[in-house]
Scaffold this active site. Sequence first.
Site, PDB file in Angstrom:
ATOM      1  CG  MET A   1      -6.298 -15.771 -10.408  1.00 39.03           C
ATOM      2  SD  MET A   1      -6.774 -17.352 -11.175  1.00 39.03           S
ATOM      3  CE  MET A   1      -8.504 -17.440 -10.666  1.00 39.03           C
TER       4      MET A   1
ATOM      5  CB  ILE B   1      -3.655 -13.689 -16.599  1.00 36.63           C
ATOM      6  CG1 ILE B   1      -4.346 -15.043 -16.834  1.00 36.63           C
ATOM      7  CG2 ILE B   1      -2.162 -13.852 -16.365  1.00 36.63           C
ATOM      8  CD1 ILE B   1      -4.355 -15.997 -15.647  1.00 36.63           C
ATOM      9  CE  LYS B   2      -2.893  -7.151  -9.690  1.00 33.80           C
ATOM     10  NZ  LYS B   2      -3.061  -7.108  -8.236  1.00 33.80           N
ATOM     11  CG  LEU B   3       0.495 -11.072 -17.273  1.00 35.74           C
ATOM     12  CD1 LEU B   3       0.335 -11.007 -18.784  1.00 35.74           C
ATOM     13  CD2 LEU B   3       1.466 -12.181 -16.902  1.00 35.74           C
TER      14      LEU B   3
END
Length: 221
Positions: free
Chosen positions: A61, A88-90
């Site tokens: 996400m 978590i995609k950063l």
Amino acid sequence: MTTDTMRLFLDTAEVPVIKKAFSTGLLDGITTNPTLIMKSGRKPTEVYDELSDMGIRDISMEVVEDTTEGMFREASKLVNHFGDVATIKLPCTKEGLQACRELANQNVRVNITLIFSAAQAILAAKAGATYVSPFVGRLDDNSIAGLQLIKDIDEVFRVQCVHKTKILSASIRYVNSVSQSFANGASIVTMPPAVFDKMYNHVLTDKGLEIFDRDYAAIPK
Ligand code: G3P
């Protein structure tokens, strides 16, 4: 999850397509990004909710805030809601890697995206990322060998005994890039549904089946 090696993810936010593909039992997770969510015409959390309800245990996400604090806040909301289904995609920026470090300290899975060099992958690993996502196709689009980058990152990680951070090969355009990504050291490959579907195909399989069917029909019964 079907297996811990050669993990296959779909790179899409199209829920009906994902549902069909997951029913094969051959897929291990989903990656999304703002472009894919926009194309789905849905709200991000609606999509993630439906995927989570489907039993998918690893959904990338992507956060859209641009400060470390903003990213951390947005990520925390997702983790509170989706638990350990949320990866978590950063982005690979100073702010993104700082947020990555803070989330990794809390045992949150982080996928550092938009990786275009081994140097960036090194920083992401130092920041505690679970996955680094080199964009194979976009490098190829710019006349830089994308699959070679997978090899280069794998070499650094192997020589330096980096075990926690896995290579997630992304921006995949062709079936051949899937097998080559694994051969070059990726642990996961995320691909568009059309590429996944094409993985089944070989002209000689079709031809062979045609011959078997024809010969079977000729057997006296
Ligand atoms: O998940 C991000 C990545 O796979 C994007 O692919 O095709 O837009 O370069 P593409």
